[in-house]
Design an enzyme around this catalytic site. Structure first.
Site, PDB file in Angstrom:
ATOM      1  N   SER A 143     -10.633   1.153   4.099  1.00  0.00           N
ATOM      2  CA  SER A 143      -9.563   0.264   5.239  1.00  0.00           C
ATOM      3  C   SER A 143      -9.312   1.902   5.564  1.00  0.00           C
ATOM      4  O   SER A 143      -8.244   2.516   4.949  1.00  0.00           O
ATOM      5  CB  SER A 143      -8.488  -0.222   5.182  1.00  0.00           C
ATOM      6  N   GLU A 188      -4.776   5.265   6.654  1.00  0.00           N
ATOM      7  CA  GLU A 188      -4.234   4.554   4.699  1.00  0.00           C
ATOM      8  C   GLU A 188      -4.735   5.740   3.838  1.00  0.00           C
ATOM      9  O   GLU A 188      -4.194   6.438   2.981  1.00  0.00           O
ATOM     10  CB  GLU A 188      -4.974   3.121   4.762  1.00  0.00           C
ATOM     11  N   ARG A 200       0.964  -0.802   0.247  1.00  0.00           N
ATOM     12  CA  ARG A 200      -0.456  -0.102  -0.527  1.00  0.00           C
ATOM     13  C   ARG A 200       0.558   1.431   0.255  1.00  0.00           C
ATOM     14  O   ARG A 200       0.371   2.055   0.596  1.00  0.00           O
ATOM     15  CB  ARG A 200      -0.561  -0.253   1.090  1.00  0.00           C
TER      16      ARG A 200
HETATM   17  P1  FAD Z   1      -8.263   9.534  -3.935  1.00  0.00           P
HETATM   18  O1  FAD Z   1      -8.833   8.704  -3.198  1.00  0.00           O
HETATM   19  O2  FAD Z   1      -9.617  10.730  -5.391  1.00  0.00           O
HETATM   20  O3  FAD Z   1      -6.974   9.790  -4.693  1.00  0.00           O
HETATM   21  C1  FAD Z   1      -5.865   9.285  -3.817  1.00  0.00           C
HETATM   22  C2  FAD Z   1      -4.770   9.831  -3.565  1.00  0.00           C
HETATM   23  O4  FAD Z   1      -4.081   9.894  -4.775  1.00  0.00           O
HETATM   24  C3  FAD Z   1      -4.320  10.994  -3.370  1.00  0.00           C
HETATM   25  O5  FAD Z   1      -2.983  11.012  -2.908  1.00  0.00           O
HETATM   26  C4  FAD Z   1      -5.317  11.735  -4.889  1.00  0.00           C
HETATM   27  O6  FAD Z   1      -4.264  13.539  -4.765  1.00  0.00           O
HETATM   28  C5  FAD Z   1      -4.232  11.108  -4.891  1.00  0.00           C
HETATM   29  N1  FAD Z   1      -4.221  10.919  -6.708  1.00  0.00           N
HETATM   30  C6  FAD Z   1      -5.274  10.606  -7.243  1.00  0.00           C
HETATM   31  N2  FAD Z   1      -5.048  10.308  -8.348  1.00  0.00           N
HETATM   32  C7  FAD Z   1      -3.726  10.967  -9.053  1.00  0.00           C
HETATM   33  C8  FAD Z   1      -3.398  11.465 -10.432  1.00  0.00           C
HETATM   34  N3  FAD Z   1      -3.851  11.329 -11.536  1.00  0.00           N
HETATM   35  N4  FAD Z   1      -2.079  12.574 -10.052  1.00  0.00           N
HETATM   36  C9  FAD Z   1      -1.461  11.967  -9.219  1.00  0.00           C
HETATM   37  N5  FAD Z   1      -1.583  12.159  -7.806  1.00  0.00           N
HETATM   38  C10 FAD Z   1      -3.509  11.535  -7.882  1.00  0.00           C
HETATM   39  N6  FAD Z   1      -7.572  -0.077  -1.947  1.00  0.00           N
HETATM   40  C11 FAD Z   1      -7.033  -0.866  -1.829  1.00  0.00           C
HETATM   41  O7  FAD Z   1      -5.811  -0.954  -1.931  1.00  0.00           O
HETATM   42  N7  FAD Z   1      -7.747  -1.917  -1.643  1.00  0.00           N
HETATM   43  C12 FAD Z   1      -9.072  -2.171  -1.527  1.00  0.00           C
HETATM   44  O8  FAD Z   1     -10.234  -3.428  -1.623  1.00  0.00           O
HETATM   45  C13 FAD Z   1      -9.891  -1.210  -1.638  1.00  0.00           C
HETATM   46  N8  FAD Z   1     -11.444  -0.826  -1.091  1.00  0.00           N
HETATM   47  C14 FAD Z   1     -11.350   0.533  -0.962  1.00  0.00           C
HETATM   48  C15 FAD Z   1     -13.019   0.098  -0.660  1.00  0.00           C
HETATM   49  C16 FAD Z   1     -13.885   1.053  -0.490  1.00  0.00           C
HETATM   50  C17 FAD Z   1     -15.124   0.643  -0.202  1.00  0.00           C
HETATM   51  C18 FAD Z   1     -12.747   2.267  -0.991  1.00  0.00           C
HETATM   52  C19 FAD Z   1     -13.695   3.500  -0.297  1.00  0.00           C
HETATM   53  C20 FAD Z   1     -12.059   2.551  -0.779  1.00  0.00           C
HETATM   54  C21 FAD Z   1     -11.285   1.237  -1.162  1.00  0.00           C
HETATM   55  N9  FAD Z   1      -9.724   1.489  -1.528  1.00  0.00           N
HETATM   56  C22 FAD Z   1      -9.176   0.258  -1.933  1.00  0.00           C
HETATM   57  C23 FAD Z   1      -9.443   2.916  -1.328  1.00  0.00           C
HETATM   58  C24 FAD Z   1      -9.132   3.287  -2.818  1.00  0.00           C
HETATM   59  O9  FAD Z   1      -9.651   2.531  -3.701  1.00  0.00           O
HETATM   60  C25 FAD Z   1      -7.968   3.143  -3.308  1.00  0.00           C
HETATM   61  O10 FAD Z   1      -6.665   3.433  -3.063  1.00  0.00           O
HETATM   62  C26 FAD Z   1      -7.552   3.651  -4.828  1.00  0.00           C
HETATM   63  O11 FAD Z   1      -7.065   4.019  -5.665  1.00  0.00           O
HETATM   64  C27 FAD Z   1      -8.596   5.074  -4.335  1.00  0.00           C
HETATM   65  O12 FAD Z   1      -8.563   5.888  -5.879  1.00  0.00           O
HETATM   66  P2  FAD Z   1      -8.986   7.550  -6.032  1.00  0.00           P
HETATM   67  O13 FAD Z   1      -9.057   7.848  -7.904  1.00  0.00           O
HETATM   68  O14 FAD Z   1     -10.650   7.579  -5.179  1.00  0.00           O
HETATM   69  O15 FAD Z   1      -7.818   8.229  -5.552  1.00  0.00           O
HETATM   70  P1  NAP Z   2      -9.890  -9.808   5.549  1.00  0.00           P
HETATM   71  O1  NAP Z   2     -10.644 -11.266   4.641  1.00  0.00           O
HETATM   72  O2  NAP Z   2     -10.855  -9.695   6.704  1.00  0.00           O
HETATM   73  O3  NAP Z   2      -8.813 -10.381   6.380  1.00  0.00           O
HETATM   74  C1  NAP Z   2      -8.439  -9.559   6.620  1.00  0.00           C
HETATM   75  C2  NAP Z   2      -6.857  -8.968   6.642  1.00  0.00           C
HETATM   76  O4  NAP Z   2      -5.977 -10.147   6.669  1.00  0.00           O
HETATM   77  C3  NAP Z   2      -6.693  -8.396   5.512  1.00  0.00           C
HETATM   78  O5  NAP Z   2      -6.419  -7.313   5.742  1.00  0.00           O
HETATM   79  C4  NAP Z   2      -5.864  -9.095   4.056  1.00  0.00           C
HETATM   80  O6  NAP Z   2      -4.129  -8.395   4.078  1.00  0.00           O
HETATM   81  C5  NAP Z   2      -4.722 -10.257   5.821  1.00  0.00           C
HETATM   82  N1  NAP Z   2      -4.570 -12.132   5.010  1.00  0.00           N
HETATM   83  C6  NAP Z   2      -6.120 -12.373   5.327  1.00  0.00           C
HETATM   84  N2  NAP Z   2      -5.454 -13.480   4.524  1.00  0.00           N
HETATM   85  C7  NAP Z   2      -4.546 -13.405   4.234  1.00  0.00           C
HETATM   86  C8  NAP Z   2      -2.949 -14.069   3.832  1.00  0.00           C
HETATM   87  N3  NAP Z   2      -3.371 -15.422   2.992  1.00  0.00           N
HETATM   88  N4  NAP Z   2      -1.994 -13.858   3.160  1.00  0.00           N
HETATM   89  C9  NAP Z   2      -1.966 -12.168   3.987  1.00  0.00           C
HETATM   90  N5  NAP Z   2      -2.646 -12.071   3.979  1.00  0.00           N
HETATM   91  C10 NAP Z   2      -3.690 -11.725   4.145  1.00  0.00           C
HETATM   92  O7  NAP Z   2     -10.157  -8.955   4.572  1.00  0.00           O
HETATM   93  P2  NAP Z   2     -10.988  -7.978   4.133  1.00  0.00           P
HETATM   94  O8  NAP Z   2     -10.607  -6.924   4.714  1.00  0.00           O
HETATM   95  O9  NAP Z   2     -12.576  -8.415   3.952  1.00  0.00           O
HETATM   96  O10 NAP Z   2     -10.344  -6.994   2.674  1.00  0.00           O
HETATM   97  C11 NAP Z   2     -10.387  -8.327   2.379  1.00  0.00           C
HETATM   98  C12 NAP Z   2      -9.442  -8.113   0.790  1.00  0.00           C
HETATM   99  O11 NAP Z   2      -9.827  -6.580  -0.045  1.00  0.00           O
HETATM  100  C13 NAP Z   2      -8.259  -7.603   1.531  1.00  0.00           C
HETATM  101  O12 NAP Z   2      -7.375  -7.552   0.561  1.00  0.00           O
HETATM  102  C14 NAP Z   2      -7.986  -6.064   1.801  1.00  0.00           C
HETATM  103  O13 NAP Z   2      -7.065  -5.869   1.345  1.00  0.00           O
HETATM  104  C15 NAP Z   2      -8.559  -5.308   0.195  1.00  0.00           C
HETATM  105  N6  NAP Z   2      -9.286  -3.948   1.184  1.00  0.00           N
HETATM  106  C16 NAP Z   2      -8.907  -3.495   1.137  1.00  0.00           C
HETATM  107  C17 NAP Z   2      -9.331  -2.133   1.520  1.00  0.00           C
HETATM  108  C18 NAP Z   2      -9.031  -0.797   1.278  1.00  0.00           C
HETATM  109  O14 NAP Z   2      -9.080  -0.174   1.208  1.00  0.00           O
HETATM  110  N7  NAP Z   2      -7.369  -0.179   1.166  1.00  0.00           N
HETATM  111  C19 NAP Z   2     -11.024  -1.757   1.423  1.00  0.00           C
HETATM  112  C20 NAP Z   2     -11.389  -3.377   1.068  1.00  0.00           C
HETATM  113  C21 NAP Z   2     -10.948  -4.529   1.308  1.00  0.00           C
HETATM  114  P3  NAP Z   2      -4.215  -7.321   2.568  1.00  0.00           P
HETATM  115  O15 NAP Z   2      -5.101  -6.034   3.555  1.00  0.00           O
HETATM  116  O16 NAP Z   2      -2.373  -7.254   2.817  1.00  0.00           O
HETATM  117  O17 NAP Z   2      -4.663  -8.591   1.811  1.00  0.00           O
END
Ligand code: FAD
Ligand code: NAP
Length: 343
Positions: free
Chosen positions: A239, A335, A165
């Site tokens: 998250s 995050e 991340r």
């Molecule tokens: P924004 O939120 O608009 O911006 C995020 C950052 O990126 C800011 O700092 C912004 O300045 C910068 N940025 C955006 N666009 C650009 C650009 N073109 N150039 C330079 N900087 C830029 N993330 C995960 O990794 N895994 C997940 O599973 C995941 N699940 C999510 C589920 C939900 C319900 C939500 C709400 C979020 C989740 N996220 C997850 C987080 C999010 O979706 C990601 O981080 C996504 O990439 C953000 O995209 P955005 O376009 O909305 O960026």
């Molecule tokens: P989950 O399956 O309930 O698991 C909880 C946490 O354990 C996750 O954060 C995941 O880490 C870790 N995990 C579980 N199994 C793993 C494995 N085999 N190896 C390494 N790490 C493991 O998680 P959840 O909240 O439902 O989310 C599911 C997936 O979607 C995750 O990968 C999560 O990162 C992603 N997600 C991300 C966001 C966001 O905003 N960043 C939001 C929603 C969902 P990791 O997070 O490192 O995978």
């Protein structure tokens, strides 16, 4: 004459639905408009903030300077050989739509990253990841413009320094570059990654043959729709905290006290702890305080009940982090990124 809106509401441009206002706001379709925006900000000595779909940000009541959203969503496909293809995608392209399109075209790999909100341009910023796969596997390069100079730069995947991340755009290059296109390399050969437990369980339940990429895509969509609150109904930023990565020693000490602590290997001598487990055990899951709360099925998700502002949300986040530090001696890192406010 300015083409930018003054005192513009960003409420519908952040998934937490926070009532932020931008001093100036504009949408960018191409490199000429990007250069004009850069100059507008520079000539007035204003900060320039880029938003995608606002799914990973916390916005304060007032975001100073010019806020731009990239809306360029072009997609170019370049075959590399019979088995590989390079996609160059505009930063404003919706990420999930790209995942769907690539599958429809028979290019595989992105299926585990289905339904992640946001744009393609933001995907490298935190090396988006889910269900055992990270963008890092596919990223080939990033096209960006340097805010200070207007210089067009191409970052190789290695130069993006993708981590858990994390990327160079959250560190040394934070807010210094605007990404306007992203290059990905995908394969025509299916190689589903299905070792993530929740994914494996879902596929075992729904499928009696070896999964294909389309099956993985559908399983990921099913799990996410079932488990994660949709920001349309429950405004949230996914998250709120990263899973902390600690030394193997620290993890061992914690495991002696809490044998059911969720831990995962994270490289040599490093262990990833599930932040959701820590928050839950510290007693925060399902807590509602004023206009903000912690989701009752996913302790990593903080949400806005409707009228919250950034200050109230961040006060809750700080209390959660302090209590996790007190209980477990572990620091939680936020995050989403803050604009016009501070964690
Ligand atoms: P924004 O939120 O608009 O911006 C995020 C950052 O990126 C800011 O700092 C912004 O300045 C910068 N940025 C955006 N666009 C650009 C650009 N073109 N150039 C330079 N900087 C830029 N993330 C995960 O990794 N895994 C997940 O599973 C995941 N699940 C999510 C589920 C939900 C319900 C939500 C709400 C979020 C989740 N996220 C997850 C987080 C999010 O979706 C990601 O981080 C996504 O990439 C953000 O995209 P955005 O376009 O909305 O960026
Ligand atoms: P989950 O399956 O309930 O698991 C909880 C946490 O354990 C996750 O954060 C995941 O880490 C870790 N995990 C579980 N199994 C793993 C494995 N085999 N190896 C390494 N790490 C493991 O998680 P959840 O909240 O439902 O989310 C599911 C997936 O979607 C995750 O990968 C999560 O990162 C992603 N997600 C991300 C966001 C966001 O905003 N960043 C939001 C929603 C969902 P990791 O997070 O490192 O995978």
């Amino acid at each position: 004459m300015s083409t930018y809106s003054a005192d513009y509401s960003l409420r519908r441009h952040n998934t937490l639905a926070l009532p932020a206002r931008a001093e100036f706001y504009g949408e960018i379709e191409n490199l000429d408009q990007l250069e004009a925006a850069r100059r507008f900000a520079q000539e007035r000595r204003l900060p320039l903030t880029v938003l995608g779909e606002g799914s990973n940000v916390v916005l304060g009541d007032r975001v100073a300077g010019l806020v731009v959203r990239l809306v360029n969503d072009d997609l170019a496909v370049e075959p590399l050989d019979g088995q590989r293809v390079r996609l160059t995608v505009g930063a404003g392209h919706n990420w999930h739509r790209l995942v769907e399109q690539s599958l429809q075209l028979g290019w595989f790999g992105l299926e585990n990253l289905a339904l992640i909100p946001g744009t393609a341009g933001a995907a490298p910023i935190q090396n988006i990841g889910a269900y055992g796969v990270e963008l890092e596997r596919f990223l080939h390069g990033v096209h960006a413009v340097e805010v200070a100079t207007g210089e067009r730069v191409r970052f190789t995947a290695a130069e993006c320094q993708l981590g858990y991340r994390d990327s160079v755009f959250k560190g040394r290059c934070r807010d210094r570059f605007i990404i306007h296109a992203v290059e990905l390399e995908l394969s025509a050969v299916a190689a589903p990654v299905v070792d993530y437990p929740a994914l494996r369980e879902d596929l075992d339940r729904h499928l009696s043959r070896e999964p294909e990429p389309r099956d993985v895509f559908e399983a990921v969509c099913r799990i996410r729709r079932d488990k994660l609150p949709d920001p349309a109904g429950t405004p949230n930023a996914g998250s709120f905290f990263k899973n902390p990565i600690v030394s193997a020693d620290a993890a061992r000490r914690l495991l002696r006290r809490y044998p059911d602590l969720a831990t995962f290997p994270a490289g040599e001598d490093r262990v990833k702890l599930a932040a959701a487990w820590l928050i839950d055990r510290a007693g925060w899951k399902g807590v509602v305080r004023g206009e903000v709360g912690i989701h009752d099925r996913q302790a990593l998700v903080l949400f806005n009940r409707g009228q919250a502002r950034a200050g109230e949300l961040l006060a809750l986040a700080r209390d959660i982090a302090a209590s996790v530090r007190e209980h477990f001696g572990v620091a939680l890192e936020m995050e989403p990124r803050c604009y016009g406010c501070r964690f």
